[in-house]
Design a protein around this motif. Structure first.
Motif, PDB file in Angstrom:
ATOM      1  N   GLY A  40      61.910 -20.352  -4.820  1.00 59.30           N
ATOM      2  CA  GLY A  40      61.594 -19.876  -6.155  1.00 59.30           C
ATOM      3  C   GLY A  40      62.420 -20.526  -7.250  1.00 59.30           C
ATOM      4  N   GLU A  41      63.198 -21.533  -6.914  1.00 58.45           N
ATOM      5  CA  GLU A  41      64.105 -22.151  -7.869  1.00 58.45           C
ATOM      6  C   GLU A  41      63.476 -23.270  -8.686  1.00 58.45           C
ATOM      7  N   ALA A  42      62.464 -23.914  -8.175  1.00 57.27           N
ATOM      8  CA  ALA A  42      61.883 -25.064  -8.880  1.00 57.27           C
ATOM      9  C   ALA A  42      60.371 -24.992  -8.808  1.00 57.27           C
ATOM     10  N   GLU A  43      59.738 -25.842  -9.555  1.00 55.41           N
ATOM     11  CA  GLU A  43      58.285 -25.887  -9.536  1.00 55.41           C
ATOM     12  C   GLU A  43      57.793 -26.468  -8.220  1.00 55.41           C
ATOM     13  N   GLY A  44      56.664 -25.974  -7.762  1.00 52.50           N
ATOM     14  CA  GLY A  44      56.023 -26.532  -6.579  1.00 52.50           C
ATOM     15  C   GLY A  44      55.143 -27.697  -6.980  1.00 52.50           C
ATOM     16  N   PHE A  45      54.367 -28.215  -6.055  1.00 52.62           N
ATOM     17  CA  PHE A  45      53.484 -29.332  -6.360  1.00 52.62           C
ATOM     18  C   PHE A  45      52.228 -29.216  -5.509  1.00 52.62           C
ATOM     19  N   TRP A  46      51.140 -29.776  -5.994  1.00 50.84           N
ATOM     20  CA  TRP A  46      49.893 -29.805  -5.249  1.00 50.84           C
ATOM     21  C   TRP A  46      50.030 -30.855  -4.155  1.00 50.84           C
ATOM     22  N   PRO A  47      49.665 -30.545  -2.921  1.00 51.94           N
ATOM     23  CA  PRO A  47      49.804 -31.538  -1.850  1.00 51.94           C
ATOM     24  C   PRO A  47      48.856 -32.721  -2.024  1.00 51.94           C
ATOM     25  N   MET A  48      49.372 -33.917  -1.751  1.00 52.03           N
ATOM     26  CA  MET A  48      48.587 -35.147  -1.793  1.00 52.03           C
ATOM     27  C   MET A  48      47.958 -35.342  -0.421  1.00 52.03           C
ATOM     28  N   THR A  49      46.651 -35.623  -0.395  1.00 50.46           N
ATOM     29  CA  THR A  49      45.946 -35.858   0.868  1.00 50.46           C
ATOM     30  C   THR A  49      45.063 -37.086   0.740  1.00 50.46           C
ATOM     31  N   GLY A  50      44.719 -37.660   1.877  1.00 48.97           N
ATOM     32  CA  GLY A  50      43.793 -38.779   1.903  1.00 48.97           C
ATOM     33  C   GLY A  50      42.362 -38.263   1.920  1.00 48.97           C
ATOM     34  N   ARG A  51      41.435 -39.088   1.508  1.00 48.28           N
ATOM     35  CA  ARG A  51      40.036 -38.663   1.434  1.00 48.28           C
ATOM     36  C   ARG A  51      39.440 -38.329   2.793  1.00 48.28           C
ATOM     37  N   GLY A  52      39.990 -38.864   3.882  1.00 44.45           N
ATOM     38  CA  GLY A  52      39.488 -38.578   5.225  1.00 44.45           C
ATOM     39  C   GLY A  52      40.198 -37.424   5.916  1.00 44.45           C
ATOM     40  N   ASP A  53      41.235 -36.843   5.276  1.00 38.61           N
ATOM     41  CA  ASP A  53      41.944 -35.693   5.849  1.00 38.61           C
ATOM     42  C   ASP A  53      41.087 -34.436   5.717  1.00 38.61           C
ATOM     43  N   TRP A  54      41.477 -33.379   6.392  1.00 38.92           N
ATOM     44  CA  TRP A  54      40.840 -32.074   6.207  1.00 38.92           C
ATOM     45  C   TRP A  54      41.755 -31.004   6.794  1.00 38.92           C
ATOM     46  N   CYS A  55      41.504 -29.743   6.442  1.00 41.15           N
ATOM     47  CA  CYS A  55      42.332 -28.643   6.944  1.00 41.15           C
ATOM     48  C   CYS A  55      41.460 -27.413   7.214  1.00 41.15           C
ATOM     49  N   GLY A  56      42.084 -26.342   7.605  1.00 42.52           N
ATOM     50  CA  GLY A  56      41.379 -25.104   7.912  1.00 42.52           C
ATOM     51  C   GLY A  56      40.823 -24.391   6.698  1.00 42.52           C
ATOM     52  N   GLU A  57      41.188 -24.802   5.506  1.00 48.43           N
ATOM     53  CA  GLU A  57      40.690 -24.200   4.270  1.00 48.43           C
ATOM     54  C   GLU A  57      39.478 -24.941   3.716  1.00 48.43           C
ATOM     55  N   TYR A  58      38.987 -25.920   4.452  1.00 47.64           N
ATOM     56  CA  TYR A  58      37.865 -26.740   3.986  1.00 47.64           C
ATOM     57  C   TYR A  58      36.678 -25.877   3.556  1.00 47.64           C
ATOM     58  N   THR A  59      36.127 -26.198   2.394  1.00 44.77           N
ATOM     59  CA  THR A  59      34.916 -25.559   1.865  1.00 44.77           C
ATOM     60  C   THR A  59      34.015 -26.662   1.337  1.00 44.77           C
ATOM     61  N   GLN A  60      32.805 -26.735   1.834  1.00 42.52           N
ATOM     62  CA  GLN A  60      31.853 -27.785   1.435  1.00 42.52           C
ATOM     63  C   GLN A  60      31.604 -27.729  -0.067  1.00 42.52           C
ATOM     64  N   ALA A  61      31.767 -28.867  -0.740  1.00 42.01           N
ATOM     65  CA  ALA A  61      31.465 -28.968  -2.164  1.00 42.01           C
ATOM     66  C   ALA A  61      29.951 -29.099  -2.334  1.00 42.01           C
ATOM     67  N   GLU A  62      29.451 -28.649  -3.482  1.00 37.00           N
ATOM     68  CA  GLU A  62      28.038 -28.792  -3.775  1.00 37.00           C
ATOM     69  C   GLU A  62      27.718 -30.259  -4.032  1.00 37.00           C
ATOM     70  N   ALA A  63      26.548 -30.671  -3.699  1.00 34.92           N
ATOM     71  CA  ALA A  63      26.124 -32.049  -3.947  1.00 34.92           C
ATOM     72  C   ALA A  63      26.027 -32.279  -5.449  1.00 34.92           C
ATOM     73  N   PRO A  64      26.435 -33.481  -5.910  1.00 36.31           N
ATOM     74  CA  PRO A  64      26.384 -33.752  -7.359  1.00 36.31           C
ATOM     75  C   PRO A  64      24.970 -33.782  -7.910  1.00 36.31           C
TER      76      PRO A  64
END
Length: 64
Positions: free
Chosen positions: A40-64
């Motif tokens: 709680g002492e400093a700001e956090g950061f958004w994790p950097m990932t590669g476009r081919g990575d994935w995790c258990g929180e994956y949610t399909q994006a809508e098609a453009p």
């Protein structure tokens, strides 16, 4: 970090996820959970990932 373009048969990939925001052509930030630090002492950061990575929180994006 998996920076290769995901195969067509690879259903889960950051590139195809609702929560992913690209920063360049091969990497981006996962915006699924707000950044936090356990101390709680400093700001956090958004994790950097590669476009081919994935995790258990994956949610399909809508098609453009």
């Amino acid at each position: 970090m998996e920076t290769e373009h995901p195969r067509d048969d690879q259903k889960r990939a950051c590139l195809r996820c609702l929560w992913w925001r690209p920063t360049n052509s091969v990497a981006g930030h996962c915006k699924r959970m707000p950044p936090a630090r356990p101390d709680g002492e400093a700001e956090g950061f958004w994790p950097m990932t590669g476009r081919g990575d994935w995790c258990g929180e994956y949610t399909q994006a809508e098609a453009p």
